[in-house]
Design an enzyme around this catalytic site. Structure first.
Site, PDB file in Angstrom:
ATOM      1  N   GLY A  28       0.853  -1.088  -0.613  1.00 10.43           N
ATOM      2  CA  GLY A  28      -0.027  -0.303  -0.066  1.00 10.43           C
ATOM      3  C   GLY A  28       0.633   0.891  -0.101  1.00 10.43           C
ATOM      4  N   ASN A  29       0.269   2.441  -0.160  1.00  3.66           N
ATOM      5  CA  ASN A  29       1.128   3.801   0.158  1.00  3.66           C
ATOM      6  C   ASN A  29       0.047   4.860  -0.255  1.00  3.66           C
ATOM      7  OD1 ASN A  29       0.252   3.822  -3.279  1.00  3.66           O
ATOM      8  ND2 ASN A  29       1.356   2.098  -3.219  1.00  3.66           N
ATOM      9  N   SER A  74       6.761   6.301  -3.904  1.00  4.41           N
ATOM     10  CA  SER A  74       5.739   4.554  -4.227  1.00  4.41           C
ATOM     11  C   SER A  74       5.692   3.903  -5.832  1.00  4.41           C
ATOM     12  CB  SER A  74       4.456   4.576  -3.379  1.00  4.41           C
ATOM     13  OG  SER A  74       3.771   4.295  -4.663  1.00  4.41           O
ATOM     14  N   GLU A  76       2.879   3.486  -7.325  1.00  4.39           N
ATOM     15  CA  GLU A  76       1.678   4.109  -7.721  1.00  4.39           C
ATOM     16  C   GLU A  76       1.068   5.792  -7.346  1.00  4.39           C
ATOM     17  OE1 GLU A  76       0.024   1.933  -8.422  1.00  4.39           O
ATOM     18  OE2 GLU A  76       0.106  -0.067  -7.626  1.00  4.39           O
ATOM     19  N   HIS A  95      -4.215   4.504  -0.473  1.00  9.87           N
ATOM     20  CA  HIS A  95      -4.241   2.424  -1.223  1.00  9.87           C
ATOM     21  C   HIS A  95      -3.437   1.867  -0.269  1.00  9.87           C
ATOM     22  CE1 HIS A  95      -3.718   0.059  -4.192  1.00  9.87           C
ATOM     23  NE2 HIS A  95      -2.350   0.050  -4.006  1.00  9.87           N
ATOM     24  N   HIS A  97      -4.591  -3.125   1.143  1.00  9.69           N
ATOM     25  CA  HIS A  97      -5.117  -3.768   0.826  1.00  9.69           C
ATOM     26  C   HIS A  97      -5.701  -4.291   1.749  1.00  9.69           C
ATOM     27  CE1 HIS A  97      -0.764  -3.601  -1.878  1.00  9.69           C
ATOM     28  NE2 HIS A  97      -2.217  -3.452  -2.668  1.00  9.69           N
ATOM     29  N   HIS A 159      -6.323  -6.295  -6.150  1.00  9.17           N
ATOM     30  CA  HIS A 159      -6.050  -5.979  -5.741  1.00  9.17           C
ATOM     31  C   HIS A 159      -5.836  -5.329  -4.691  1.00  9.17           C
ATOM     32  CE1 HIS A 159      -2.476  -2.540  -6.915  1.00  9.17           C
ATOM     33  NE2 HIS A 159      -2.364  -2.991  -5.403  1.00  9.17           N
TER      34      HIS A 159
HETATM   35 ZN    ZN Z   1      -1.259  -1.554  -4.119  1.00  8.91          ZN
END
Ligand code: ZN
Length: 225
Positions: A28-29, A74, A76, A95, A97, A159
């Site tokens: 995640g981020n 990140s 993302e 973001h 999971h 995801h």
């Molecule tokens: Zn992710």
């Protein structure tokens, strides 16, 4: 150090993500945008949340150029930048999971508006968007399409989740609300009864700010879309 306060927020909410079991390991981020400069404080890639210090947080511009920091942003960052570009009032993105929400994304099961926490961040059921490879512009497109119905959150198929808000506080709160709703929805489905909130209640909750009068500089509305 640029964006000291926002970098501290990224560290704090990154640790909260681990403690709240929204993610594990380095997954995640999160990021926070400075309203004045437009610069973004974002988690560096592949680093453990618990070990991060404010100076480790990477500061980028909206095009992903590193402005300050010793680590790459990140992977993302493109998704974060795409959301910030589309929503000028959004200044926080999470973001992650988280397990139950990701399970819904795996099962391709949208989450109905079943509790007040989720209704504060959504106008419509939470949608599952088609799979896109992590780290791509397409994942950002999926996130934007998922939230375009007037939601602050979306599910990314196979995801995880994405949540945005007027601040990182709001984005984290929205990510928690989504996971809690997914968990409750999963259990309610086993019980064979799922009731959504009445429309009148949903409409009132959507414009309610959970900061409850705290000074947000007049920019604290969670709707932010
Ligand atoms: Zn992710």
């Amino acid at each position: 150090m640029l964006l000291k306060e926002l970098r501290e927020q990224v560290v704090f909410y990154g640790n909260q993500m681990i403690k709240s079991q929204l993610t594990m390991n380095t997954g995640g981020n999160i990021s926070a945008r400075d309203r004045k400069s437009g610069l973004i404080a974002i988690k560096p890639t592949s680093k453990h949340y618990e070990l991060l210090k404010p100076e480790d947080i990477t500061v980028i511009d909206i095009d992903g150029n590193i402005i300050e920091g010793g680590y790459k942003p990140s992977s993302e960052w493109r998704m974060h930048a795409a959301i910030y570009k589309k929503y000028p009032r959004v200044c926080g993105i999470v973001h992650c999971h988280s397990i139950y929400a990701t399970a819904m994304a795996v099962a391709d099961e949208e989450i109905p508006l079943i509790n007040h926490e989720l209704c504060m961040y959504c106008s419509e059921p939470v949608r599952v968007m088609p799979f896109a490879m992590p780290g791509t512009d397409q994942l950002g497109d999926s996130a934007l399409e998922g939230m375009a119905v007037g939601n602050n959150v979306a599910l990314l198929k196979n995801h995880g989740t994405v949540a945005m808000g007027a601040s990182l506080w709001h984005a984290f709160d929205a990510a928690c609300a989504l996971e809690q709703a997914a968990n409750a929805y999963f259990i309610a489905k086993q019980m064979g009864k799922v009731h959504v909130l009445p429309e009148e209640g949903r409409n009132k909750l959507r414009t309610y700010d959970p900061l409850m009068g705290e000074d947000t500089g007049g920019e604290g509305e969670i709707r932010a879309v």
